[in-house]
Write a protein that holds these residues in place. Structure first.
Motif, PDB file in Angstrom:
ATOM      1  N   SER A  21       0.851  -1.189   0.000  1.00  0.00           N
ATOM      2  CA  SER A  21       0.000   0.000   0.000  1.00  0.00           C
ATOM      3  C   SER A  21       0.885   1.236   0.000  1.00  0.00           C
ATOM      4  N   ASN A  30      -4.785  12.677  -6.080  1.00  0.00           N
ATOM      5  CA  ASN A  30      -5.842  11.935  -6.761  1.00  0.00           C
ATOM      6  C   ASN A  30      -6.008  12.313  -8.224  1.00  0.00           C
ATOM      7  N   GLY A  55      -7.830   5.246 -12.699  1.00  0.00           N
ATOM      8  CA  GLY A  55      -7.671   3.803 -12.713  1.00  0.00           C
ATOM      9  C   GLY A  55      -7.942   3.136 -14.036  1.00  0.00           C
ATOM     10  N   ILE A  70      -1.951  -3.451 -10.067  1.00  0.00           N
ATOM     11  CA  ILE A  70      -1.966  -2.144  -9.426  1.00  0.00           C
ATOM     12  C   ILE A  70      -3.398  -1.621  -9.378  1.00  0.00           C
ATOM     13  N   SER A  71      -3.737  -0.931  -8.305  1.00  0.00           N
ATOM     14  CA  SER A  71      -5.069  -0.354  -8.175  1.00  0.00           C
ATOM     15  C   SER A  71      -4.975   0.891  -7.301  1.00  0.00           C
ATOM     16  N   ARG A  72      -6.060   1.649  -7.243  1.00  0.00           N
ATOM     17  CA  ARG A  72      -6.067   2.837  -6.384  1.00  0.00           C
ATOM     18  C   ARG A  72      -7.452   3.076  -5.831  1.00  0.00           C
ATOM     19  N   ASN A  74      -9.098   6.459  -4.539  1.00  0.00           N
ATOM     20  CA  ASN A  74      -8.913   7.901  -4.362  1.00  0.00           C
ATOM     21  C   ASN A  74      -9.595   8.424  -3.095  1.00  0.00           C
ATOM     22  N   ILE A  79      -2.734   3.952  -3.199  1.00  0.00           N
ATOM     23  CA  ILE A  79      -2.609   3.001  -4.292  1.00  0.00           C
ATOM     24  C   ILE A  79      -2.071   1.688  -3.729  1.00  0.00           C
ATOM     25  N   TYR A  80      -2.294   0.619  -4.464  1.00  0.00           N
ATOM     26  CA  TYR A  80      -1.930  -0.709  -4.007  1.00  0.00           C
ATOM     27  C   TYR A  80      -1.160  -1.451  -5.100  1.00  0.00           C
ATOM     28  N   CYS A  96       6.922   3.759  -3.935  1.00  0.00           N
ATOM     29  CA  CYS A  96       5.790   4.435  -4.540  1.00  0.00           C
ATOM     30  C   CYS A  96       6.282   5.772  -5.094  1.00  0.00           C
TER      31      CYS A  96
END
Length: 128
Positions: A21, A30, A55, A70-72, A74, A79-80, A96
């Protein structure tokens, strides 16, 4: 000024999974792309993945395609990086990164030294 803080690193055996994370604070991240890089001992920092602000645009390094996601979120300014089927060669410090001047499609070619925001890094160790 903005700040990025990574968490979730650790030690796993080959084939295992980890989820990293990266929490952003201090300014609005964002509205622009954010990414993950990694640096193994004795090697240069390299691009891993990037996600644009909403995304919908994502790119991965060839070495992690099909294994990392990867993802986020907001709403949480986070983000992950979900890392599955880990290999010993994935061992590195994971960072990151974010820069409002760099579009998602430019991250892989971007000069590391010119990226504005970096987290402190989190160690990922994969044993065979």
């Amino acid at each position: 000024q903005g700040q990025l803080v990574e968490s979730g690193g650790g030690s796993v055996q080959a084939g295992g999974s980890l989820r990293l994370s990266c929490a952003a604070s201090g300014r609005t991240f964002n509205s622009f792309a954010m990414g993950w890089f990694r640096q193994a001992p004795g090697k240069e920092r390299e691009f891993v993945a990037v996600i644009n602000w909403n995304g919908r645009t994502i790119f991965y390094a060839d070495s992690v395609k099909g294994r990392f996601t990867i993802s986020r979120d907001n709403a949480k300014s986070t983000i992950y990086l979900q890392m599955d089927s880990l290999k010993p060669e994935d061992t590195a410090v994971y960072y990151c990164a974010a820069d409002p001047r760099i579009a998602a499609e430019e991250y892989e070619r971007a000069k590391v030294s010119l990226i504005d925001y970096w987290g402190q890094g989190t160690q990922v160790t994969v044993s065979s």
